[in-house]
Structures are given as C-alpha cells and as structure tokens.
Scaffold this motif. Structure first.
Motif, PDB file in Angstrom:
ATOM      1  N   GLY A 142      84.634  20.391  41.408  1.00  0.00           N
ATOM      2  CA  GLY A 142      84.001  19.719  42.545  1.00  0.00           C
ATOM      3  C   GLY A 142      82.762  18.962  42.129  1.00  0.00           C
ATOM      4  N   VAL A 143      81.973  19.569  41.261  1.00  0.00           N
ATOM      5  CA  VAL A 143      80.739  18.939  40.828  1.00  0.00           C
ATOM      6  C   VAL A 143      81.034  17.674  39.997  1.00  0.00           C
ATOM      7  CG1 VAL A 143      78.854  19.260  39.189  1.00  0.00           C
ATOM      8  CG2 VAL A 143      79.235  20.941  40.973  1.00  0.00           C
ATOM      9  N   ARG A 177      78.711  31.300  48.997  1.00  0.00           N
ATOM     10  CA  ARG A 177      79.482  32.400  48.410  1.00  0.00           C
ATOM     11  C   ARG A 177      78.556  33.391  47.727  1.00  0.00           C
ATOM     12  NH1 ARG A 177      84.442  28.800  46.030  1.00  0.00           N
ATOM     13  NH2 ARG A 177      85.821  29.101  47.816  1.00  0.00           N
ATOM     14  N   GLN A 178      77.614  32.846  46.959  1.00  0.00           N
ATOM     15  CA  GLN A 178      76.697  33.730  46.225  1.00  0.00           C
ATOM     16  C   GLN A 178      75.806  34.519  47.172  1.00  0.00           C
ATOM     17  OE1 GLN A 178      75.053  30.649  43.503  1.00  0.00           O
ATOM     18  NE2 GLN A 178      75.720  32.055  41.916  1.00  0.00           N
ATOM     19  N   ARG A 226      66.974  31.306  39.791  1.00  0.00           N
ATOM     20  CA  ARG A 226      68.072  32.135  39.295  1.00  0.00           C
ATOM     21  C   ARG A 226      69.017  31.307  38.426  1.00  0.00           C
ATOM     22  NH1 ARG A 226      71.134  34.473  43.907  1.00  0.00           N
ATOM     23  NH2 ARG A 226      71.948  32.365  43.947  1.00  0.00           N
ATOM     24  N   GLU A 227      69.295  30.075  38.854  1.00  0.00           N
ATOM     25  CA  GLU A 227      70.167  29.209  38.057  1.00  0.00           C
ATOM     26  C   GLU A 227      69.534  28.886  36.710  1.00  0.00           C
ATOM     27  OE1 GLU A 227      72.914  26.764  39.083  1.00  0.00           O
ATOM     28  OE2 GLU A 227      73.191  27.425  41.144  1.00  0.00           O
ATOM     29  N   ARG A 241      77.614  37.365  48.846  1.00  0.00           N
ATOM     30  CA  ARG A 241      78.068  38.436  47.963  1.00  0.00           C
ATOM     31  C   ARG A 241      76.907  39.270  47.453  1.00  0.00           C
ATOM     32  NH1 ARG A 241      82.578  34.934  44.891  1.00  0.00           N
ATOM     33  NH2 ARG A 241      83.992  34.882  46.666  1.00  0.00           N
ATOM     34  N   SER A 278      77.385  29.216  30.547  1.00  0.00           N
ATOM     35  CA  SER A 278      76.824  29.411  31.866  1.00  0.00           C
ATOM     36  C   SER A 278      77.887  29.479  32.940  1.00  0.00           C
ATOM     37  CB  SER A 278      75.901  28.260  32.168  1.00  0.00           C
ATOM     38  OG  SER A 278      75.229  27.906  30.986  1.00  0.00           O
ATOM     39  N   LYS A 323      79.308  26.901  47.079  1.00  0.00           N
ATOM     40  CA  LYS A 323      79.026  27.890  46.040  1.00  0.00           C
ATOM     41  C   LYS A 323      77.825  28.750  46.397  1.00  0.00           C
ATOM     42  CE  LYS A 323      76.067  27.780  43.282  1.00  0.00           C
ATOM     43  NZ  LYS A 323      74.926  27.296  42.555  1.00  0.00           N
ATOM     44  N   TYR A 339      80.404  21.023  47.372  1.00  0.00           N
ATOM     45  CA  TYR A 339      80.754  22.134  46.477  1.00  0.00           C
ATOM     46  C   TYR A 339      79.535  22.969  46.103  1.00  0.00           C
ATOM     47  CZ  TYR A 339      85.532  20.588  46.222  1.00  0.00           C
ATOM     48  OH  TYR A 339      86.810  20.278  46.570  1.00  0.00           O
ATOM     49  N   LEU A 340      78.392  22.304  45.985  1.00  0.00           N
ATOM     50  CA  LEU A 340      77.158  23.052  45.698  1.00  0.00           C
ATOM     51  C   LEU A 340      76.817  24.002  46.844  1.00  0.00           C
ATOM     52  CD1 LEU A 340      74.986  20.164  44.203  1.00  0.00           C
ATOM     53  CD2 LEU A 340      75.589  22.258  43.006  1.00  0.00           C
ATOM     54  N   THR A 397      72.771  28.208  34.191  1.00  0.00           N
ATOM     55  CA  THR A 397      73.700  27.292  34.856  1.00  0.00           C
ATOM     56  C   THR A 397      73.029  25.987  35.249  1.00  0.00           C
ATOM     57  OG1 THR A 397      73.275  28.602  36.818  1.00  0.00           O
ATOM     58  CG2 THR A 397      75.373  28.940  35.714  1.00  0.00           C
ATOM     59  N   TYR A 438      78.954  31.483  36.743  1.00  0.00           N
ATOM     60  CA  TYR A 438      78.392  32.239  37.858  1.00  0.00           C
ATOM     61  C   TYR A 438      79.088  33.589  37.901  1.00  0.00           C
ATOM     62  CZ  TYR A 438      76.325  27.828  39.133  1.00  0.00           C
ATOM     63  OH  TYR A 438      75.597  26.669  39.109  1.00  0.00           O
ATOM     64  N   PHE A 462      84.508  25.130  41.254  1.00  0.00           N
ATOM     65  CA  PHE A 462      83.156  24.611  41.473  1.00  0.00           C
ATOM     66  C   PHE A 462      82.845  23.465  40.511  1.00  0.00           C
ATOM     67  CE2 PHE A 462      78.678  24.761  40.046  1.00  0.00           C
ATOM     68  CZ  PHE A 462      78.093  24.253  41.184  1.00  0.00           C
ATOM     69  N   TYR A 463      83.103  23.692  39.210  1.00  0.00           N
ATOM     70  CA  TYR A 463      82.809  22.622  38.255  1.00  0.00           C
ATOM     71  C   TYR A 463      83.694  21.406  38.499  1.00  0.00           C
ATOM     72  CZ  TYR A 463      79.371  25.355  35.777  1.00  0.00           C
ATOM     73  OH  TYR A 463      78.235  26.056  35.469  1.00  0.00           O
ATOM     74  N   ASP A 476      78.783  35.949  39.917  1.00  0.00           N
ATOM     75  CA  ASP A 476      79.133  36.427  41.252  1.00  0.00           C
ATOM     76  C   ASP A 476      80.169  35.548  41.936  1.00  0.00           C
ATOM     77  OD1 ASP A 476      77.282  34.441  41.264  1.00  0.00           O
ATOM     78  OD2 ASP A 476      75.860  35.432  42.603  1.00  0.00           O
ATOM     79  N   LEU A 477      80.834  34.704  41.155  1.00  0.00           N
ATOM     80  CA  LEU A 477      81.973  33.955  41.703  1.00  0.00           C
ATOM     81  C   LEU A 477      83.239  34.481  41.045  1.00  0.00           C
ATOM     82  CD1 LEU A 477      80.897  30.180  41.799  1.00  0.00           C
ATOM     83  CD2 LEU A 477      80.666  31.909  43.583  1.00  0.00           C
TER      84      LEU A 477
END
Ligand SMILES: Nc1ncnc2c1ncn2[C@@H]1O[C@H](COP(=O)(O)OP(=O)(O)O)[C@@H](O)[C@H]1O
Ligand SMILES: [Mg+2]
Lengths: 375, 244
Positions: B107-108, A13-14, A205-206, A17, B91, A10, A6-7, A211, B93, B104-105, B95-96
C-alpha cells in the motif's frame, strides 16, 4: 492519498492490538472524569449556619428566619456563647455563624444602629466568600426592611464580618471549584492527552524499531507520513471528545449551553496544536519514554497555567502573561464557555484566533523539524 | 552522464563525514545490472553509511552516485521507486500479521488493491511462509523474519535491491535458504547489492568489493581477486587486506 489510507489502517491495527493503548483510550477518560468529577464540590448549597440569638426578640427572630428561610442555608449545631460559635467553625461543624447580641432590638427601638456578627470558615475562600456575600445580602435586605418600616434615611442594621482561618486546605482543588466548572475541563484534558501524548509516542516507536527508516526509502513523503500518524489520533480524539461530552451531559447532568458545532470546530483547531506538539516532541526524543516525558512535562505546565485548577486572575502578573502562550488556556476557556455560558462563535474569537495562530506555528515547526530529522 | 546508464549503481568519489571522522572515503563503485554485488567489510568499515547514501537516507558530504542511472543528489525521490531496501535492523511491524506487513508495504508503495493481494500471496509462498500469513510477526523465528523482511522490500518489484547484513545472527541453514532467495531474485533480473561480514557468503557473489576503514581496498569477481592476491579463499584475502 492511497498511501495515507494504508498508514492509517496500520496505525489503527497497532493501536487496538496494544492492550496498554486500549486502556489509555477507554479507561483513562472514564477514570479522570469520575475522579475529578467526584473529587470536587457541588455548587453552593446546604451551607450550615449556626445562629446565636442572645436578644430573643421579635426583631431578632425575624433576622434569624431570614437566614433559615433562604435556600442556601441549613441550620447547623446550636451555640450558647460567641466563643462557642468560633469553636464550631474551628471544629468544622458549621460553615458560617451569625451572632445577634442582646442589645439588638433595644438599639433598633431607640433608632440606633444595631450590630450583628458574622463569621465564615476561611478554609476555602471560594465557599467562604460566596456564603459570606450571600449572608451580607440578607443583612442588607433586613436593614432595608427595617428602614422602610420606620421611614428613616440611615440604615439601622450593620454586620461585622470576620473570616476564621482554619488549617485544612485541599491539595487538588484549593478553590473547591464546582463540578460544572471542572468536568468540562476534564473533557479538554482527555482530548489533550490522547492527541498529544499518543501521537508523539507512535512516531518515536517507529523510530525505535527502525520502521521509520524503512518508510523513508519508500516513495511516501514526510507530509503523508505526518498525515498517517496524526489522522488516527485525531479520529480517536474526536471519539474521546464525544465520549467525555456524553458522560458530562448524561451522567454529571452538565448541560451544554452552546453549539456542538462550535465545540467540534474549536476542537479541530485545538487538535492542530496538540497533534503538532506530539510530532514536535517526537523529533526531539529518541525513545518512547523520552517522548512521553517531554509531552508530560509540557502538559503539566499547560494544565497548571490554564486555569484548570487555579484561576488565571489570581496568578502573579508575570505568570498571567505567560498563560497567553498556553494553547490549553484558550481551549479550556472556549469549552467552559460553551458548557456554562453558551458562548457563540464571535464570543469565542478572542480565544480561537490566538489558539489557531499557536496551532499554525507549532504544526509548522513540527513539519520542518520532522523533515529535517527523518529525511 | 550517459556512461552511468549502463550501470545499476555507480559512485564517483562518494564521501561521508561525521564531523571530522570520515566514514566513507571517496569510494568508486560500478555495479552492473543483474549482478549480485557483495559489499564486504568489517564492522565499522562504512558499509551501512554507504548504503544509506545510495538509498537517499543520508546526504553525501562529497561526490555523487547514480542509482538506476539517476543521480542521488537531485533525484533521490525518484530513486526510491526503483529500489528496495532491507536495513540492518530489518524493520517489520511485530504487532501486525505476516500478511499485513506485506500488504502494508504494498500500500505504501502505491500498488492497487488487487495487485497487493496477488503480490502478497505470491511472496508469502516464495519466502516459505504460505501457512503463516495470519501469524503474528513477533512469533516468527529470526530466520523467517529476515525472509519476510526480504519479501516486504521487493513487493513493488524494484530493479535494484539493497540488503544490509540480511543474514546476521541466523544459523547456516537459514543463511543458505536466504541466499537461495537472493539467487531467485537475481535470476529474474534484479540487481542485488548486499553487505555482509561473512566471508563464505562472498563466494556466492558475482563480484565483490572489500571495504576497510572507509576505503575500497579491492573490487572484482571472487576468483579473480583470489588469484590476484594469491590466497586460497576470501577469508584469507580479507585478512591480508585488513592487515596491509
Ligand atoms: N550518524 C553517525 N554519526 C556519527 N558517526 C557515525 C554515524 N553513523 C555511522 N557512524 C560511524 O561511521 C563508521 C561506519 O559505520 P557503519 O557505516 O555503520 O559501518 P558498517 O555498516 O560497515 O559496520 C562507524 O565508525 C560509525 O561509528
Ligand atoms: Mg552496518
């Protein structure tokens, strides 16, 4: 394991985009390949030679023809005096000159040593040196021929060579390294930038948007997090490697003499270095700009000290020692060796082993620092 | 340690210093399961620092805390599976897509695929974003972003939810809507530990503590505290305590 998936998803995707990212990934390598690929000279050929034959005899014409019949030289503008010859070089109208004085055949006929003069353009020492060396080889051959014909022991022909220093020096490529030498280097550069720079920026960035803290309260471990950040850029770097290699081979017609497996394998080792550096840079940077600056700083040093532009053998001794700490040096040497010389795995070990050691050290340090700063 | 099992959160002289400055000074808290616990205090009182220690983001300098019965000093990793956390600079994202943030969360947190699907759709509806699943998160209003962040922090059904100033910066209507969500979660048995500096929000809590400069100055149900200090509302109580 699932968390890593999933990481990575993600991250991709970022990346796709972000228009800036897409440009860096697809346009930057092309630009670099074409700018550097075309900025450099081709291999030595079509060197202009201006010949002043003041003897105008059978012997002197024989010598002049030896030059003009070689595949390297093409006729340059004519000259009427030795001073003219130097002038042509100063004006950049010719690359090398040959002066056959009017006593050439008479000296030979009485068994004396004949002397001719050669001058090369010293503007770039690489071309000058190589063309000059080639000219001397032709002189030697001609001397041998004359000696053999008369069954003499001592050589009959000698050339005096001088180098004319003209002012121009090329800023980007002082040695006028040839394209076959340059393009494999750009392949290295592209892989380095994508993996080192973008990884560092993605982590920071995170941190900037907060995040990262959010991720730290989830059960994922810092190792999973590092994997999630590095795997996407590793995949991209391999894509870039393949892309740049295809352009090198198909467009620039630079064949790969060595094995693609070795190229892939050594790239993987090198990526441990660059991805680790990216993570490491992110742990000392609070903003993306800082991360970019940090990576860029080391990147510029790495490039200058790798032999990319300037041969390591020509550096001062202390600098030469420093380059042993530079992972770029090893990977550049492997990739150039693979493209140009077709080195094998065992040939590459002297570069591969220190590179792997640096990779272990840097990635290890990155993991430790990452754990400390985020946890 | 058995006495901690009855509590969702308990702290024992929990302390955090930054250099010589003590941000959180030996606080003792006890939060019962299912409570909405208001953690009040002015800016800089030490609320975020305390919450970050409880979530395992920051190590205490001294003292200990138990979250869902687990000591944070030794079981921080396990604690993470029991809690949800919405940080002060919540927090997401940007751009999602909205739904991608939830997935995503999910999945994490290790939910399986079907679970992620159903839970994301469910939460999307719960926070009132059912028609905005494919909206880019950056395009949401602040109020919606806060609700999405709340959704993301409960995707794994935590027992205890830590919210750090979840409603700062939005209008009273959005705040009211957000509190409705908090009530819903509490009704389902989630313990909610929420910081705020809006004193009207204090009235919504089952119990509150009021923190001043790293110390807990008062703790109890809002009615109880108002009676005890003889003040008409929480605002007044707060001013009294700060000026003491
Ligand atoms: N990492 C840190 N280093 C130094 N001081 C800090 C750090 N984090 C917070 N502080 C200080 O601790 C105090 C409490 O901060 P915080 O917990 O964020 O307060 P609140 O959330 O109640 O507004 C503040 O004075 C802040 O400056
Ligand atoms: Mg705060």
């Amino acid at each position: 394991m699932k968390a890593i998936f999933y990481l990575v998803q993600k991250e991709f995707r970022q990346i796709f985009r972000d228009h800036m990212m897409v440009r860096i990934i697809f346009l930057l390598p092309l630009l670099q390949l074409f700018i550097f690929g075309y900025a450099v000279n081709n291999d030595l050929k079509d060197v202009r030679i201006s010949i002043l034959d003041q003897d105008n005899s059978v012997e002197s014409r024989h010598l002049a023809d030896a030059f003009l019949n070689s595949s390297l030289f093409i006729p340059g503008p004519a000259a009427h005096s030795p001073a003219d010859l130097d002038d042509l070089i100063y004006k950049g109208k010719t690359d090398i000159t040959l002066w056959i004085p009017n006593d050439y055949s008479s000296s030979l006929s009485v068994g004396q040593e004949a002397q001719v003069g050669i001058a090369v353009d010293g503007k770039n020492s690489n071309l000058g040196g190589r063309a000059g060396g080639y000219a001397m080889a032709i002189i030697r051959q001609e001397g041998q021929r004359l000696r053999d014909a008369r069954m003499l022991d001592n050589p009959l022909l000698r050339a005096k060579m001088k180098e004319i220093k003209t002012a121009t020096r090329f800023f980007y490529n002082p040695e006028l390294v040839s394209r076959t030498y340059m393009v494999p280097g750009i392949v290295v550069l592209v892989v380095t930038i994508i993996s080192g720079l973008l990884t560092g920026m993605a982590v920071v960035r995170e941190n900037e948007i907060g995040t990262l803290e959010q991720l730290m309260v989830t059960p994922i471990t810092s190792l999973q997090l590092i994997a999630g950040k590095t795997i996407p850029f590793m995949i991209l770097a391999f894509f870039e490697l393949a892309f740049a290699t295809v352009v090198a081979v198909l467009w620039f017609k630079i064949p790969i003499a060595g094995s693609l497996w070795l190229l892939t394998g050594s790239s993987l080792v090198y990526l441990v270095v660059t991805l680790g550096s990216g993570i490491l840079a992110s742990t000392v940077s609070r903003t993306q700009q800082q991360a970019m600056f940090t990576v860029w700083f080391f990147l510029v040093f790495g490039i200058l000290m790798s032999g990319f532009f300037y041969p390591i053998e020509n550096m001062p001794m202390a600098m030469q020692w420093l380059t042993y700490l530079n992972p770029l040096r090893y990977f550049l040497s492997i990739v150039r060796g693979l493209f140009l010389k077709g080195i094998t795995l065992s040939d590459s070990l002297p570069d591969l082993i220190p590179m792997a050691l640096l990779g272990i050290i840097i990635f290890g340090a990155a993991i430790l620092r990452f754990r400390k700063t985020v946890a | 340690m058995n006495d901690n099992n009855g509590y969702a959160v308990r702290t024992d002289k929990l302390t955090r210093r930054f250099g010589s400055f003590t941000a959180v000074d030996a606080i003792d808290l006890a939060v019962k399961p299912g409570e909405i616990f208001g953690f009040l205090g002015a800016n800089g009182a030490g609320k975020t620092t305390a919450i970050r220690m409880l979530c395992g983001l920051l190590a205490p300098t001294e003292g200990e805390a138990w979250v869902d019965g687990l000591p944070i000093s030794s079981k921080a990793e396990e604690v993470k599976r029991h809690i949800g956390y919405m940080s002060q600079k919540f927090s997401l994202y940007n751009d999602l897509h909205v739904i991608e943030n939830l997935e995503f969360y999910g999945g994490v947190y290790g939910l399986d695929k079907a679970e992620i699907r159903s839970r994301s759709t469910e939460l999307l509806a719960r926070v009132g974003l059912e028609d905005k699943g494919r909206t880019m998160t950056v395009d949401l209003s602040l109020g919606y972003k806060q609700r999405l962040a709340l959704g993301c922090s409960v995707i794994h059904r935590p027992n205890i939810l830590f919210l750090d100033e979840p409603t700062s910066g939005v209008d009273p209507i959005a705040r009211r809507q957000f509190w409705d969500l908090i009530y819903e979660l509490a009704d389902q048995g989630t313990t909610v530990f929420v910081t705020t500096h809006y004193m009207d929000e204090a009235e919504y809590c089952s119990r509150v503590s009021i923190m001043v400069a790293g110390h807990i100055e008062a703790m109890g149900a809002p009615e109880e505290l108002k009676t005890k200090h003889d003040v008409p509302d929480m605002q007044q109580l707060f001013i009294t305590l700060v000026n003491r």
